[in-house]
Write a protein that holds these residues in place. Structure first.
Motif, PDB file in Angstrom:
ATOM      1  N   THR A 193      23.380  44.829   4.780  1.00  0.00           N
ATOM      2  CA  THR A 193      23.049  45.933   3.893  1.00  0.00           C
ATOM      3  C   THR A 193      21.636  46.438   4.153  1.00  0.00           C
ATOM      4  O   THR A 193      21.387  47.649   4.247  1.00  0.00           O
ATOM      5  CB  THR A 193      23.183  45.503   2.421  1.00  0.00           C
ATOM      6  N   LEU A 194      20.683  45.514   4.294  1.00  0.00           N
ATOM      7  CA  LEU A 194      19.308  45.907   4.596  1.00  0.00           C
ATOM      8  C   LEU A 194      19.210  46.612   5.939  1.00  0.00           C
ATOM      9  O   LEU A 194      18.502  47.615   6.087  1.00  0.00           O
ATOM     10  CB  LEU A 194      18.404  44.671   4.601  1.00  0.00           C
ATOM     11  N   ILE A 195      19.918  46.080   6.931  1.00  0.00           N
ATOM     12  CA  ILE A 195      19.895  46.694   8.259  1.00  0.00           C
ATOM     13  C   ILE A 195      20.434  48.119   8.177  1.00  0.00           C
ATOM     14  O   ILE A 195      19.882  49.052   8.770  1.00  0.00           O
ATOM     15  CB  ILE A 195      20.701  45.849   9.259  1.00  0.00           C
ATOM     16  N   GLY A 196      21.515  48.314   7.416  1.00  0.00           N
ATOM     17  CA  GLY A 196      22.084  49.645   7.251  1.00  0.00           C
ATOM     18  C   GLY A 196      21.127  50.604   6.561  1.00  0.00           C
ATOM     19  O   GLY A 196      21.007  51.774   6.948  1.00  0.00           O
ATOM     20  N   LEU A 197      20.430  50.119   5.530  1.00  0.00           N
ATOM     21  CA  LEU A 197      19.465  50.966   4.833  1.00  0.00           C
ATOM     22  C   LEU A 197      18.319  51.368   5.757  1.00  0.00           C
ATOM     23  O   LEU A 197      17.873  52.531   5.760  1.00  0.00           O
ATOM     24  CB  LEU A 197      18.911  50.232   3.615  1.00  0.00           C
ATOM     25  N   LEU A 198      17.830  50.415   6.556  1.00  0.00           N
ATOM     26  CA  LEU A 198      16.749  50.722   7.483  1.00  0.00           C
ATOM     27  C   LEU A 198      17.215  51.720   8.541  1.00  0.00           C
ATOM     28  O   LEU A 198      16.484  52.667   8.878  1.00  0.00           O
ATOM     29  CB  LEU A 198      16.246  49.439   8.137  1.00  0.00           C
ATOM     30  N   ALA A 228       9.742  59.051   4.173  1.00  0.00           N
ATOM     31  CA  ALA A 228      10.553  57.997   4.786  1.00  0.00           C
ATOM     32  C   ALA A 228       9.698  56.848   5.312  1.00  0.00           C
ATOM     33  O   ALA A 228      10.128  55.698   5.307  1.00  0.00           O
ATOM     34  CB  ALA A 228      11.408  58.582   5.914  1.00  0.00           C
ATOM     35  N   GLN A 229       8.467  57.139   5.753  1.00  0.00           N
ATOM     36  CA  GLN A 229       7.624  56.077   6.306  1.00  0.00           C
ATOM     37  C   GLN A 229       7.353  54.987   5.277  1.00  0.00           C
ATOM     38  O   GLN A 229       7.377  53.798   5.586  1.00  0.00           O
ATOM     39  CB  GLN A 229       6.297  56.646   6.801  1.00  0.00           C
ATOM     40  N   VAL A 230       7.110  55.386   4.036  1.00  0.00           N
ATOM     41  CA  VAL A 230       6.862  54.404   2.980  1.00  0.00           C
ATOM     42  C   VAL A 230       8.094  53.538   2.768  1.00  0.00           C
ATOM     43  O   VAL A 230       8.002  52.312   2.621  1.00  0.00           O
ATOM     44  CB  VAL A 230       6.463  55.114   1.671  1.00  0.00           C
ATOM     45  N   VAL A 231       9.262  54.172   2.745  1.00  0.00           N
ATOM     46  CA  VAL A 231      10.503  53.419   2.552  1.00  0.00           C
ATOM     47  C   VAL A 231      10.748  52.490   3.729  1.00  0.00           C
ATOM     48  O   VAL A 231      11.153  51.336   3.561  1.00  0.00           O
ATOM     49  CB  VAL A 231      11.693  54.381   2.355  1.00  0.00           C
ATOM     50  N   VAL A 232      10.499  52.979   4.947  1.00  0.00           N
ATOM     51  CA  VAL A 232      10.666  52.147   6.146  1.00  0.00           C
ATOM     52  C   VAL A 232       9.761  50.920   6.073  1.00  0.00           C
ATOM     53  O   VAL A 232      10.183  49.797   6.368  1.00  0.00           O
ATOM     54  CB  VAL A 232      10.382  52.965   7.419  1.00  0.00           C
TER      55      VAL A 232
END
Length: 312
Positions: free
Chosen positions: A150-155, A166-170
């Motif tokens: 799930t984390l991999i998919g979100l990233l 997006a940079q903050v979320v990344v």
């Protein structure tokens, strides 16, 4: 608090270099960027990191700063080199950044390759959790059946986003992915490797570690630490070395100086203030110990803080 919980105080990605890499064989990359820690997640196809084969869903953590090789399944010879500051060239120095760029955070020799990787880099030890990163083996692999898909998919989704936020979320997703990966590695019963504080399972040693972590500036000795956890000096020394891989006071010194490295990058702090905060009343003794462990004086370390990279 168990020792692994202290990992939640790191990592702290700030403007991390992160991208989705798409490759068609043959391909191979030599990475010599001096980064403290790199995370690689395979989302499609196969890749090798230093001859270890990874398949879709596998996650690798690579502890720097030594160079490593990432290749296709056939282990082709490197033709691309990644250097400090995430420079990207051929082996003879020709710049490849524009040639291989397919967007803000998309890179590779194909727009949609047969192999896809998510790559995130922590350039400095203080970003990667300091002592935590150094407690890992050089290459940590968590297979797909233990990784967090799930984390991999979100990233992967955020790396495909051009939104300025997006940079903050990344950054935050990278932090959580690394934490999740290390936790899965520590809890894997089939894991083999040297003893470190991350993998400590001795409850007495865990209590000793908790005390050292909670009060690093206290005037600890092996005797006082043993009294604190209600055991003998000899028993604590033996069990600590077995569980952690080094004596209690050697560990305490490394822990103090790791904290000091983070504090030296905090605005407005003096070397003397940092020294006192980690248990050194004498700034000269602190500087000597810091240089012995890090290789530079505290003042030099502060000046050598590298500039942040961006994925653009």
């Amino acid at each position: 608090m168990d020792p692994l919980t202290y990992f939640l105080d790191g990592p702290r990605a700030v403007g991390a270099f992160a991208l989705a890499m798409h490759m068609n064989a043959p391909w191979a990359i030599r990475v010599d960027d001096n980064a403290a820690l790199t995370v690689v997640a395979v989302t499609r196809g196969h890749a090798r990191v230093d001859d270890v084969l990874l398949t879709a869903g596998d996650v690798a953590l690579i502890r720097g700063p030594d160079a490593y090789i990432v290749t296709d399944e056939a282990a082709s010879a490197p033709s691309i080199e990644i250097g400090p500051g995430q420079s990207c060239t051929t082996l003879d120095g020709r710049d490849l950044r524009d040639e291989l760029r397919h967007g803000i955070r998309r890179w590779g020799n194909a727009a949609e390759g047969e192999t896809s990787l998510l790559v995130g880099t922590y350039e400095r030890p203080d970003e990667a959790g300091g002592l935590v990163a150094r407690a890992l083996p050089r290459l940590t692999i968590v297979p797909h059946n233990r990784s967090d898909g799930t984390l991999i998919g979100l990233l992967e989704r955020e790396l495909a986003t051009d939104d300025p936020a997006a940079q903050v979320v990344v950054d935050r997703l990278l932090d959580v992915l690394v934490i999740s990966t290390i936790r899965s590695w520590v809890e894997d019963p089939s894991r083999a490797g040297e003893a470190t504080w991350l993998t400590c399972s001795d409850p007495l040693v865990a209590r000793a570690l908790e005390s050292l972590h909670a009060e690093p500036a206290a005037p600890w000795t092996v005797e006082s630490l043993a009294r604190h956890v209600n055991t003998s000096r000899a028993s604590l020394a033996a069990r600590f070395r077995t569980s952690v891989g080094e004596p209690p006071m050697a560990y305490l010194t490394r822990w103090r100086l790791t904290i000091a490295g983070d504090l030296l990058h905090s605005p407005g702090t003096t070397v003397s203030e940092v020294a006192r905060s980690v248990g050194y009343n004498n700034a000269y003794a602190f500087s000597t110990a810091f240089k012995r462990q890090v290789g530079t004086t505290p003042s030099e370390f502060r000046l050598r803080r590298p500039a942040l990279s961006t994925a653009s």
